[in-house]
Design a protein around this motif. Structure first.
Motif, PDB file in Angstrom:
ATOM      1  N   CYS A   2      19.305   1.527 -34.540  1.00 22.90           N
ATOM      2  CA  CYS A   2      20.478   0.714 -34.192  1.00 22.90           C
ATOM      3  C   CYS A   2      21.791   1.479 -34.392  1.00 22.90           C
ATOM      4  N   CYS A  49      22.148  -3.323 -38.230  1.00 20.85           N
ATOM      5  CA  CYS A  49      21.131  -4.246 -38.755  1.00 20.85           C
ATOM      6  C   CYS A  49      21.416  -4.639 -40.194  1.00 20.85           C
ATOM      7  N   ARG A 109      14.758  -1.590 -34.583  1.00 26.65           N
ATOM      8  CA  ARG A 109      13.327  -1.551 -34.905  1.00 26.65           C
ATOM      9  C   ARG A 109      13.084  -2.194 -36.274  1.00 26.65           C
ATOM     10  N   CYS A 110      13.496  -1.478 -37.351  1.00 26.25           N
ATOM     11  CA  CYS A 110      13.081  -1.900 -38.698  1.00 26.25           C
ATOM     12  C   CYS A 110      13.898  -3.062 -39.240  1.00 26.25           C
ATOM     13  N   ARG A 111      15.169  -3.169 -38.860  1.00 27.54           N
ATOM     14  CA  ARG A 111      16.103  -4.190 -39.327  1.00 27.54           C
ATOM     15  C   ARG A 111      16.367  -4.078 -40.833  1.00 27.54           C
ATOM     16  N   CYS A 168      15.236   3.063 -40.014  1.00 23.69           N
ATOM     17  CA  CYS A 168      14.774   3.845 -38.852  1.00 23.69           C
ATOM     18  C   CYS A 168      15.902   4.520 -38.083  1.00 23.69           C
ATOM     19  N   GLY A 169      17.105   3.976 -38.117  1.00 30.11           N
ATOM     20  CA  GLY A 169      18.231   4.566 -37.407  1.00 30.11           C
ATOM     21  C   GLY A 169      18.322   4.199 -35.937  1.00 30.11           C
TER      22      GLY A 169
END
Ligand code: FES
Length: 396
Positions: free
Chosen positions: A350, A381, A341-343, A347-348
């Motif tokens: 990945c 990420c 999501r955030c890269r 966000c966690g």
């Protein structure tokens, strides 16, 4: 037992009797309950899915050009999830054989979601892979897939001061534009003074929209700062401690930053001079850099290549990976679908298990839980390989 000297008052005795009956009462209630599996969907789960959908299917309804290198896309869909001004959507893309995501801040008023639309603004990044492709390919009528609204870069009255100084650079204006709309529309209640740094007047995104909002509400004030051009009506130079101090005028305030990495590097030092409490300084996500080679603590050789073994959905894949790219980029480039999501490590989504090998995770992007660190989980990420790796990737 005789050494204990305590008194049970009558009311306490009733409590104990009540407690004594509680266990058999519960056992009886459980015995009467149905053992059939739950079918159908709970109302609370339905609401949860509506507010936090994993994916949303959207149609591009309008494309608005901002000069040669930036466009806004108005996206429509059924029952869109509401969002907080400042949040982003993670866009899913397939470019050639690569499968990837990119987070883009929502640039419209939160009211739009209730009318079934969002707006995203994309600016062409020099050497960017996805932004140029989007600008050159997305057109009216296309369908795209995004996440639900994500991210924590929004005004929170329990934490933030009533006066927010927004520091924006380039396309970093988009979350602030959404906040400004939200204040104008009465969705949010705080004062926003925006210091918006651009090279030249012609580089300012949403110039007239920002001016209109500032005219419509005295809670939003815009200060344009140009670095490469001296012009009447604009400040000249950079976003300095002096400029920030002038904006807040000594009253309690929160400082929100959104812009390119070079801006963060400069402005963070300026903010340090003002001795704000940590909780009053908020950064929009830092994306992991394209290569770790110039990062301070990096001790690897960014020129090397490694083997990445991926265990996923019961199968094992073997890929080649450059030391200069993150594990997530290596997966995406190889067309391996992996959650993200955030890269930027926050966000966690990945989160993956590192079974073998060693990675470099820049300290400023490492937001893993301590338990995850000790159990060997990484955020692909923002993890760069230092050796051959074996990781386990789970579906979303
Ligand atoms: S994509 Fe958010 S932590 Fe990796």
């Amino acid at each position: 037992m005789s050494n204990f000297n305590f008194h049970v008052k009558p009311i306490g005795l009733f409590d104990m009797l009540h407690f004594k009956k509680m266990v058999p009462a519960r056992q009886q209630a459980l015995a009467c309950g149905s053992a059939d599996p739950v079918t159908g969907v709970y109302g609370s789960n339905k609401l949860g899915d509506r507010l936090h959908p994993k994916t949303q299917r959207l149609t591009i309804a309008e494309v608005i050009e901002h000069g040669e290198n930036a466009k806004s896309f108005v996206l429509t869909g059924e029952q869109l999830a509401p969002f907080r001004a400042g949040q982003y959507l993670s866009v899913s893309l397939k470019i050639g054989t690569s499968i990837l995501t990119r987070p883009y801040s929502i640039s419209c008023s939160p009211k739009w979601a209730l009318e079934g639309k969002y707006a995203l603004t994309v600016k062409r990044q020099p050497d960017g892979f996805a932004s140029g492709w989007i600008l050159d390919n997305w057109k009216v009528g296309d369908e795209i897939t995004t996440s639900g609204p994500e991210g924590t870069f929004y005004y929170e009255p329990l934490r933030d001061a009533k006066h927010v100084i927004g520091l924006a650079g380039g396309c970093g204006i988009t979350p602030f534009l959404s906040m400004a709309y939200a204040i104008r529309d009465g969705v949010e209640d705080f004062r926003l003074t925006l210091l918006y740094g651009s090279r030249k007047e012609c580089d300012i995104l949403y110039h007239s929209e920002l001016a209109e909002i500032a005219k419509a509400t005295d809670k939003v004030k815009i200060v344009h700062i140009l670095s490469d051009e001296k012009k009447d009506g604009f400040e000249y130079g950079f976003i300095t401690a002096q400029a920030i101090q002038t904006a807040f005028g000594g009253e309690p305030c929160s400082v929100f930053l959104c812009g390119p990495a070079a801006m963060y590097a400069f402005v963070d030092k300026e903010i340090d001079k003002l001795n704000f409490e940590g909780k009053f300084i908020r950064h929009e996500l830092y994306a992991a850099p394209a290569s770790p080679g110039k990062l301070k603590d990096y001790l690897g050789d960014a020129e090397k290549r490694f083997v990445l073994t991926v265990k996923r959905y019961g199968e094992t894949l073997t890929l080649s990976m450059a030391a200069s790219e993150t594990v997530l980029v290596a997966l995406e480039r190889a067309g391996v679908s992996a959650p993200s999501r955030c890269r930027g490590g926050e966000c966690g989504w990945c989160r993956s298990k590192l079974d073998q090998g060693e990675v470099f995770l820049p300290a400023y992007l490492d937001k893993r839980r301590m338990a995850d660190v000790s159990a060997g989980y990484i955020h692909p990420c923002c993890s760069y390989p230092l050796s051959d790796l074996t990781i386990e990737v789970w579906p979303e």
